[in-house]
Design a protein around this motif. Structure first.
Motif, mmCIF file in Angstrom:
data_model
loop_
_atom_site.group_PDB
_atom_site.id
_atom_site.type_symbol
_atom_site.label_atom_id
_atom_site.label_comp_id
_atom_site.label_asym_id
_atom_site.label_seq_id
_atom_site.Cartn_x
_atom_site.Cartn_y
_atom_site.Cartn_z
ATOM 1 N N GLY A 40 0.792 -1.235 0.000
ATOM 2 C CA GLY A 40 0.000 0.000 0.000
ATOM 3 C C GLY A 40 0.817 1.274 0.000
ATOM 4 O O GLY A 40 2.031 1.268 0.250
ATOM 5 N N ALA A 41 0.103 2.390 -0.267
ATOM 6 C CA ALA A 41 0.708 3.723 -0.159
ATOM 7 C C ALA A 41 0.361 4.319 1.198
ATOM 8 O O ALA A 41 1.176 4.985 1.833
ATOM 9 C CB ALA A 41 0.197 4.624 -1.271
ATOM 10 N N SER A 42 -0.872 4.074 1.646
ATOM 11 C CA SER A 42 -1.300 4.607 2.942
ATOM 12 C C SER A 42 -1.414 3.434 3.918
ATOM 13 O O SER A 42 -2.492 3.124 4.412
ATOM 14 C CB SER A 42 -2.643 5.323 2.799
ATOM 15 O OG SER A 42 -3.644 4.422 2.374
ATOM 16 N N LYS A 158 -3.370 10.376 -0.005
ATOM 17 C CA LYS A 158 -2.012 10.009 -0.393
ATOM 18 C C LYS A 158 -1.939 9.395 -1.788
ATOM 19 O O LYS A 158 -0.865 9.119 -2.302
ATOM 20 C CB LYS A 158 -1.473 9.005 0.620
ATOM 21 C CG LYS A 158 -0.120 9.403 1.149
ATOM 22 C CD LYS A 158 0.442 8.390 2.077
ATOM 23 C CE LYS A 158 1.918 8.661 2.282
ATOM 24 N NZ LYS A 158 2.502 7.715 3.211
ATOM 25 N N HIS A 159 -3.099 9.149 -2.388
ATOM 26 C CA HIS A 159 -3.117 8.497 -3.698
ATOM 27 C C HIS A 159 -3.107 9.481 -4.858
ATOM 28 O O HIS A 159 -3.197 9.085 -6.012
ATOM 29 C CB HIS A 159 -4.350 7.588 -3.818
ATOM 30 C CG HIS A 159 -4.240 6.376 -2.947
ATOM 31 N ND1 HIS A 159 -5.267 5.486 -2.782
ATOM 32 C CD2 HIS A 159 -3.228 5.908 -2.180
ATOM 33 C CE1 HIS A 159 -4.888 4.526 -1.963
ATOM 34 N NE2 HIS A 159 -3.658 4.761 -1.572
ATOM 35 N N ALA A 160 -3.068 10.760 -4.558
ATOM 36 C CA ALA A 160 -3.113 11.767 -5.621
ATOM 37 C C ALA A 160 -2.485 13.048 -5.078
ATOM 38 O O ALA A 160 -2.188 13.151 -3.889
ATOM 39 C CB ALA A 160 -4.553 12.017 -6.024
ATOM 40 N N HIS A 377 -7.858 -4.255 -3.072
ATOM 41 C CA HIS A 377 -6.588 -3.976 -3.760
ATOM 42 C C HIS A 377 -5.705 -3.110 -2.848
ATOM 43 O O HIS A 377 -6.151 -2.659 -1.793
ATOM 44 C CB HIS A 377 -6.852 -3.237 -5.077
ATOM 45 C CG HIS A 377 -7.394 -1.849 -4.905
ATOM 46 N ND1 HIS A 377 -7.454 -0.908 -5.911
ATOM 47 C CD2 HIS A 377 -7.930 -1.219 -3.822
ATOM 48 C CE1 HIS A 377 -7.965 0.210 -5.481
ATOM 49 N NE2 HIS A 377 -8.276 0.063 -4.218
ATOM 50 N N ARG A 378 -4.476 -2.843 -3.295
ATOM 51 C CA ARG A 378 -3.617 -1.887 -2.594
ATOM 52 C C ARG A 378 -3.383 -0.688 -3.504
ATOM 53 O O ARG A 378 -3.355 -0.802 -4.720
ATOM 54 C CB ARG A 378 -2.261 -2.520 -2.228
ATOM 55 C CG ARG A 378 -2.332 -3.686 -1.307
ATOM 56 C CD ARG A 378 -2.508 -3.463 0.159
ATOM 57 N NE ARG A 378 -2.419 -2.194 0.784
ATOM 58 C CZ ARG A 378 -2.018 -2.006 2.033
ATOM 59 N NH1 ARG A 378 -1.595 -3.036 2.754
ATOM 60 N NH2 ARG A 378 -2.022 -0.821 2.587
ATOM 61 N N GLY A 379 -3.185 0.468 -2.859
ATOM 62 C CA GLY A 379 -3.065 1.697 -3.633
ATOM 63 C C GLY A 379 -1.741 1.832 -4.371
ATOM 64 O O GLY A 379 -1.699 1.959 -5.593
ATOM 65 N N GLY A 380 -0.656 1.766 -3.644
ATOM 66 C CA GLY A 380 0.629 2.172 -4.213
ATOM 67 C C GLY A 380 1.299 1.136 -5.097
ATOM 68 O O GLY A 380 1.866 1.466 -6.139
ATOM 69 N N ILE A 400 -15.873 -6.520 -3.130
ATOM 70 C CA ILE A 400 -14.429 -6.374 -3.329
ATOM 71 C C ILE A 400 -14.190 -4.923 -3.721
ATOM 72 O O ILE A 400 -14.945 -4.352 -4.496
ATOM 73 C CB ILE A 400 -13.815 -7.298 -4.411
ATOM 74 C CG1 ILE A 400 -14.573 -7.218 -5.734
ATOM 75 C CG2 ILE A 400 -13.714 -8.713 -3.939
ATOM 76 C CD1 ILE A 400 -13.828 -7.883 -6.871
ATOM 77 N N LYS A 401 -13.126 -4.352 -3.130
ATOM 78 C CA LYS A 401 -12.823 -2.952 -3.433
ATOM 79 C C LYS A 401 -11.623 -2.875 -4.362
ATOM 80 O O LYS A 401 -10.576 -3.471 -4.077
ATOM 81 C CB LYS A 401 -12.530 -2.177 -2.143
ATOM 82 C CG LYS A 401 -12.331 -0.696 -2.406
ATOM 83 C CD LYS A 401 -12.177 0.100 -1.124
ATOM 84 C CE LYS A 401 -10.765 0.111 -0.640
ATOM 85 N NZ LYS A 401 -10.537 1.079 0.454
ATOM 86 N N CYS A 402 -11.785 -2.137 -5.456
ATOM 87 C CA CYS A 402 -10.680 -1.980 -6.397
ATOM 88 C C CYS A 402 -10.950 -0.769 -7.289
ATOM 89 O O CYS A 402 -12.089 -0.308 -7.376
ATOM 90 C CB CYS A 402 -10.547 -3.256 -7.242
ATOM 91 S SG CYS A 402 -9.018 -3.344 -8.181
#
Ligand code: PGA
Ligand code: ZN
Length: 426
Positions: A40-42, A158-160, A377-380, A400-402
């Motif tokens: 992940g990113a966060s 943190k994703h943008a 899913h994972r962000g980073g 499911i999150k993506c």
């Protein structure tokens, strides 16, 4: 049956352009299981460790050579020769070899890569789909229900850069459409949203997770009204066909992570507001009746344990409050959250736990308590691996999150639709 013959590991690139790990397990019968690990990113602070090389001369210290060495020198010698279907025994062995609370010695990435690849090789050996094999191995109840998509449409935090303070604004399917119809509905909403953002003179460039990440969004609330409008324009009824899921990832806008959590201050940069936990709860509470929410996630920081039950009270059973950074797919922390009535649903990330068995144990605890599991899913650093989808099907997850675009995201929905086709044929 078949024993494990060989394990290999290599450095690959993850979606953010930094390395990740791919592991291949081969059985004596010649069956192969391959898996790659996301991160992940966060990330939550209590997640299983992503072991990085720290050697600044390679990939800014983010190389995977140490994790690979740990697989080659320690994990593979312990696992080669073991029956490939002994998943639980293999995971326990690797966890014991590491011996730390958070897999800091050998790396959660190294252990998880082997664990996932072993499961895939075993499923291949048994000529089963991965989700069927996981169900059998972990004695999970067979349900005909497939997880619904929770698709990130607008991303910030943190994703943008310079977007919203809240990290994710998602559309979650409601009702009993097929998985393929749910995916179609969501992507039609995504297209409608694109036009709305353009009308608002906002960029439709995408962020880490393939969702829109426009600069200059006027407030954290604005995306909520864009999403409702997009649902309507696309021909779907908000609150009936679909609703909104939020992930604030609030630990990321906490002013001081080291401050006493009782004095937490949250910095909503977009609106130039600094709020206490109580004030932040009130800020969110104004939205409860106004928008068709399906779930909220990490609306308070992972350190702010005392405030979570207050928010849960405020929501008052209208929709679940999902814990992610708070519980980091860790069964003991999840039990603590249930006991303290801090959350009533859990986000599931394989790499937070660091092995397949621990991830599924955590899901089982949710199932026993009648609470949602939402594999994510994972962000980073996401990869093209779709294990999380089979996991979601196996445990009977609600969602499911993506993200909605980019190859490493859409492969998850493509896998879900493929599973639906297979189930139809059977
Ligand atoms: P992460 O974001 O993978 O960067 O932690 C996803 C999430 O918080 O759900
Ligand atoms: Zn999250």
């Amino acid at each position: 049956m078949a024993k494990i013959k060989k394990i290999t590991a290599s450095e690959i690139l993850a979606s953010g352009g930094a390395p990740s790990l791919e592991v291949t397990v081969m059985t004596e019968g010649g069956f192969v299981g391959e898996a790659s690990v996301s991160y992940g990113a966060s990330a939550g602070t209590r997640e299983a460790t992503v072991l990085l090389d720290g050697d600044r001369t390679r990939y800014n210290g983010k190389g995977m050579l140490m994790a690979i060495k740990n697989i080659n020198d320690i994990l593979a010698p312990a696992v080669v020769g073991v029956e490939v279907t002994s998943q639980i025994e293999i995971d326990e062995k690797m966890i014991a070899l590491d011996g730390t609370e958070n897999k800091a010695k050998l790396g959660g990435n190294a252990i998880l890569g082997v664990s996932m690849a072993v499961a895939r090789a075993a499923a291949a050996e048994k000529k089963m789909e991965l989700y069927e094999y996981l169900r059998e191995t972990y004695d999970l109840e067979r349900t005909s229900r497939l997880p619904k998509p929770m698709i990130v449409m607008i991303e910030g935090g943190k994703h943008a850069d310079k977007t919203t303070d809240l990290q994710e604004f998602c559309v979650s399917a409601l009702g009993d459409r097929t998985a393929a119809e749910n995916v179609r509905m969501e992507m039609e909403i995504y297209e409608a949203l694109k036009k709305i953002l353009k009308r608002e003179k906002l960029s439709t460039n995408v962020g880490n997770e393939g969702a829109f990440a426009p600069n200059g969004i006027p407030s954290n609330e604005a995306p909520l009204s864009y999403l409702v409008e997009a649902m309507t324009v696309a021909g779907y009824a908000p609150g009936v066909d679909c609703g909104i899921s939020l992930d604030a990832a609030a630990s990321e806008f906490l002013v001081d992570k080291n401050a006493d959590p009782k004095n937490s201050i949250y910095d909503l940069r977009v609106e130039n507001k600094k709020l206490t936990s109580e004030e932040l709860i009130e800020y969110y509470a104004q939205w409860i009746e106004k928008y068709p929410f399906v779930s909220w996630e990490d609306m308070l920081s992972e350190f702010d344990w005392e405030s979570w039950p207050k928010l849960l009270n405020k929501i008052n059973g209208k929709f679940p409050l999902i814990a992610d950074d708070l519980t980091v797919t860790n069964k003991n922390i999840w039990q603590e959250a249930i006991d303290k009535k801090a959350a009533n649903a859990i986000l599931i990330k394989l790499n937070q736990a660091g092995s397949v068995s621990e991830t599924i144990d955590c899901c089982k605890l949710a199932i026993e308590n009648g609470m949602w599991t939402v594999p994510s899913h994972r962000g980073g650093g996401e990869t093209n691996d779709t294990f999380m989808v089979d996991l979601a099907v196996a445990v009977g997850a609600e969602y499911i999150k993506c993200g909605p675009t980019r190859g490493e995201r859409v492969c998850k929905y493509n896998r879900l639709m493929k599973i639906e086709d297979q189930i139809k044929v059977k």
